[in-house]
Enzyme design. Structure first.
Site, PDB file in Angstrom:
ATOM      1  N   CYS A   1       0.825  -1.222   0.000  1.00  0.00           N
ATOM      2  CA  CYS A   1       0.000   0.000   0.000  1.00  0.00           C
ATOM      3  C   CYS A   1       0.853   1.264   0.000  1.00  0.00           C
ATOM      4  O   CYS A   1       0.341   2.348  -0.285  1.00  0.00           O
ATOM      5  CB  CYS A   1      -0.916  -0.006   1.208  1.00  0.00           C
ATOM      6  SG  CYS A   1      -1.963  -1.466   1.270  1.00  0.00           S
TER       7      CYS A   1
ATOM      8  N   HIS B   1      -2.790   6.769   3.432  1.00  0.00           N
ATOM      9  CA  HIS B   1      -3.336   5.523   2.886  1.00  0.00           C
ATOM     10  C   HIS B   1      -4.743   5.309   3.442  1.00  0.00           C
ATOM     11  O   HIS B   1      -4.995   5.503   4.632  1.00  0.00           O
ATOM     12  CB  HIS B   1      -2.421   4.361   3.249  1.00  0.00           C
ATOM     13  CG  HIS B   1      -3.001   3.029   2.893  1.00  0.00           C
ATOM     14  ND1 HIS B   1      -3.610   2.788   1.679  1.00  0.00           N
ATOM     15  CD2 HIS B   1      -3.096   1.868   3.606  1.00  0.00           C
ATOM     16  CE1 HIS B   1      -4.043   1.541   1.648  1.00  0.00           C
ATOM     17  NE2 HIS B   1      -3.746   0.959   2.801  1.00  0.00           N
TER      18      HIS B   1
ATOM     19  N   ASN C   1     -10.410   0.064   0.645  1.00  0.00           N
ATOM     20  CA  ASN C   1      -8.946   0.052   0.617  1.00  0.00           C
ATOM     21  C   ASN C   1      -8.483  -0.373  -0.779  1.00  0.00           C
ATOM     22  O   ASN C   1      -8.659  -1.530  -1.159  1.00  0.00           O
ATOM     23  CB  ASN C   1      -8.437  -0.924   1.688  1.00  0.00           C
ATOM     24  CG  ASN C   1      -6.923  -0.999   1.761  1.00  0.00           C
ATOM     25  OD1 ASN C   1      -6.226  -0.505   0.875  1.00  0.00           O
ATOM     26  ND2 ASN C   1      -6.427  -1.617   2.808  1.00  0.00           N
TER      27      ASN C   1
HETATM   28  O1  UT7 Z   1      -3.857  -1.714   3.834  1.00  0.00           O
HETATM   29  C1  UT7 Z   1      -2.918  -2.511   4.506  1.00  0.00           C
HETATM   30  C2  UT7 Z   1      -2.818  -2.099   5.940  1.00  0.00           C
HETATM   31  N1  UT7 Z   1      -3.983  -2.548   6.675  1.00  0.00           N
HETATM   32  C3  UT7 Z   1      -4.554  -1.802   7.612  1.00  0.00           C
HETATM   33  O2  UT7 Z   1      -4.146  -0.720   7.882  1.00  0.00           O
HETATM   34  C4  UT7 Z   1      -5.738  -2.422   8.364  1.00  0.00           C
HETATM   35  C5  UT7 Z   1      -5.681  -2.152   9.834  1.00  0.00           C
HETATM   36  N2  UT7 Z   1      -6.723  -2.849  10.569  1.00  0.00           N
HETATM   37  C6  UT7 Z   1      -8.059  -2.533  10.496  1.00  0.00           C
HETATM   38  O3  UT7 Z   1      -8.441  -1.656   9.770  1.00  0.00           O
HETATM   39  C7  UT7 Z   1      -9.019  -3.303  11.379  1.00  0.00           C
HETATM   40  O4  UT7 Z   1      -8.294  -4.117  12.276  1.00  0.00           O
HETATM   41  C8  UT7 Z   1     -10.043  -4.179  10.600  1.00  0.00           C
HETATM   42  C9  UT7 Z   1     -11.048  -3.283   9.895  1.00  0.00           C
HETATM   43  C10 UT7 Z   1      -9.320  -5.043   9.574  1.00  0.00           C
HETATM   44  C11 UT7 Z   1     -10.833  -5.101  11.524  1.00  0.00           C
HETATM   45  O5  UT7 Z   1     -11.484  -4.341  12.524  1.00  0.00           O
HETATM   46  P1  UT7 Z   1     -11.336  -4.731  14.063  1.00  0.00           P
HETATM   47  O6  UT7 Z   1     -12.122  -3.752  14.805  1.00  0.00           O
HETATM   48  O7  UT7 Z   1      -9.866  -4.838  14.363  1.00  0.00           O
HETATM   49  O8  UT7 Z   1     -12.060  -6.124  14.107  1.00  0.00           O
HETATM   50  P2  UT7 Z   1     -11.468  -7.590  14.461  1.00  0.00           P
HETATM   51  O9  UT7 Z   1     -10.739  -8.164  13.315  1.00  0.00           O
HETATM   52  O10 UT7 Z   1     -10.768  -7.539  15.785  1.00  0.00           O
HETATM   53  O11 UT7 Z   1     -12.800  -8.405  14.679  1.00  0.00           O
HETATM   54  C12 UT7 Z   1     -13.707  -8.104  15.765  1.00  0.00           C
HETATM   55  C13 UT7 Z   1     -14.918  -9.003  15.653  1.00  0.00           C
HETATM   56  C14 UT7 Z   1     -14.553 -10.488  15.525  1.00  0.00           C
HETATM   57  O12 UT7 Z   1     -15.535 -11.228  16.187  1.00  0.00           O
HETATM   58  P3  UT7 Z   1     -15.297 -11.791  17.697  1.00  0.00           P
HETATM   59  O13 UT7 Z   1     -14.041 -12.627  17.608  1.00  0.00           O
HETATM   60  O14 UT7 Z   1     -15.103 -10.562  18.531  1.00  0.00           O
HETATM   61  O15 UT7 Z   1     -16.536 -12.552  17.968  1.00  0.00           O
HETATM   62  C15 UT7 Z   1     -14.659 -10.749  14.065  1.00  0.00           C
HETATM   63  O16 UT7 Z   1     -14.963 -12.093  13.768  1.00  0.00           O
HETATM   64  O17 UT7 Z   1     -15.644  -8.670  14.460  1.00  0.00           O
HETATM   65  C16 UT7 Z   1     -15.812  -9.858  13.676  1.00  0.00           C
HETATM   66  N3  UT7 Z   1     -15.811  -9.457  12.275  1.00  0.00           N
HETATM   67  C17 UT7 Z   1     -16.913  -9.085  11.613  1.00  0.00           C
HETATM   68  N4  UT7 Z   1     -18.188  -8.992  11.997  1.00  0.00           N
HETATM   69  C18 UT7 Z   1     -19.088  -8.593  11.076  1.00  0.00           C
HETATM   70  C19 UT7 Z   1     -14.739  -9.367  11.435  1.00  0.00           C
HETATM   71  N5  UT7 Z   1     -15.135  -8.945  10.219  1.00  0.00           N
HETATM   72  C20 UT7 Z   1     -16.481  -8.771  10.310  1.00  0.00           C
HETATM   73  C21 UT7 Z   1     -17.460  -8.355   9.408  1.00  0.00           C
HETATM   74  N6  UT7 Z   1     -18.732  -8.255   9.825  1.00  0.00           N
HETATM   75  N7  UT7 Z   1     -17.155  -8.009   8.125  1.00  0.00           N
END
Ligand code: UT7
EC number: 2.3.1.180
Length: 312
Positions: free
Chosen positions: A111, A237, A268
């Protein structure tokens, strides 16, 4: 010391839009979750190739610069999603736009690719190796998306942005800050299974981006000889609106600074995200010509690259 200047920008997004409501029918997710955790409302999906996207954006930038194809001496395309590797996407852009004899190459720094490519082209122009360069960020992330994985498929989109960079008596592209942390290289990756698919440890990348990168972004301003309060715009980004807000909150910015929030409409788009957001903001008149704008990108590697540019 002579330098380079961005003289024109262009961008292209496919017409097909995938909304959060569409995704609710595909995986176990909700519009509410996607908006709250990422800020994303929609993303565009391409039917064509990375070369198609890159060519559309590059053609607009070239037309905006008022240059003849034969005047372009260098084409750099930043991409990590191009599956067709040879000829390079840059060479395909050259062929389609009738650019006869430029050095053409693709660059993959995840990215952070566009800011890396911009610095590379700036260095080449400063060294006298090219007088005019086309710098493009183009991605078809939908080709490297696991459409059954709700954790990633809601994030990604397709698109391209391009800049024409020309030799200038004054340096209107500031010194680059760039680097990487290979101990964290496993945190963002394209996993090669039956076909490559984007994967990441989202929370770790999130923490790294908001805790460690504001100081690096501020250093790009210091190296350009300006204070963060001098910035008219900041285009980071576009991975997550919460990262955009947290990163810019940690910089000392003035109240009227224009901040790129294109992630809301585009998701993204990896190496395309910075030039796509920048080109749209310039087209909408949100960034005054001649004013300093911080470009700053980060991602797989983990890598970062950024510089202050004078708005065209
Ligand atoms: O471009 C390259 C660089 N990348 C980045 O900069 C990305 C940085 N990270 C992020 O933007 C965030 O971490 C994400 C958007 C990828 C994820 O958000 P988060 O708040 O960190 O969520 P998480 O992955 O910790 O997931 C939290 C919960 C999980 O459920 P449990 O384990 O708490 O029951 C996931 O299974 O949300 C669940 N989950 C979803 N729920 C509904 C994950 N994706 C989804 C979804 N819809 N699409």
């Amino acid at each position: 010391m002579p330098g380079s200047r961005i003289t024109a920008l262009g961008h292209h997004q496919p017409a097909r839009v995938l909304t959060n409501a569409d995704l609710e029918d595909m995986v176990d997710t909700t519009d509410e979750w996607i908006r709250r955790r990422t800020g994303i409302a929609a993303r565009h999906l391409a039917d064509g190739s990375v070369a198609d996207l890159a060519t559309e954006a590059a053609a607009k930038a070239l037309a905006g610069a008022g240059l003849e194809p034969g005047e372009i001496g260098m084409i750099v395309v930043a991409t990590c999603s191009a599956i067709d590797r040879c000829p390079s996407i840059a060479a395909q852009v050259a062929g389609r736009l009738g650019i006869p004899a430029a050095v053409c190459f693709d660059l993959n720094n995840g990215c952070a690719g566009f800011c890396t490519a911009l610095a590379t082209a700036d260095h080449a122009v400063q060294a006298g190796a090219a007088r005019h360069a086309l710098v493009v960020g183009a991605e078809k992330m939908s080709d490297v998306t696991d459409w059954t994985d709700r954790g990633t498929c809601v994030l990604l989109g397709d698109g391209a942005g391009a800049a024409v960079l020309s030799a200038s008596g004054t340096a209107a592209v500031g010194p680059v800050v760039w680097g990487s942390d290979p101990t964290r290289r496993h945190l963002v990756r394209l996993v090669d299974e039956w076909r490559p698919a984007f994967a990441q440890d989202g929370q770790s990348v999130f923490r790294w981006a908001v805790q460690e990168l504001p100081a690096v972004a501020a250093e790009a301003c210091a190296r350009a000889g300006i204070a963060t309060t001098d910035l008219a715009g900041v285009v980071t980004h576009q991975a997550n609106l919460r990262i955009v807000e947290a990163l810019t909150d940690r910089l000392d910015l003035r109240a009227d600074v224009a901040i790129g929030r294109d992630v809301v409409d585009s998701g993204n788009t990896s190496a395309a995200s910075v030039p796509l957001a920048l080109s749209k903001m310039v087209a909408r008149g949100e960034l005054p010509p001649g004013e300093p704008v911080l470009l700053f990108a980060f991602g797989g590697g983990l890598s970062w690259a950024g510089q202050v540019v004078t708005c065209p």
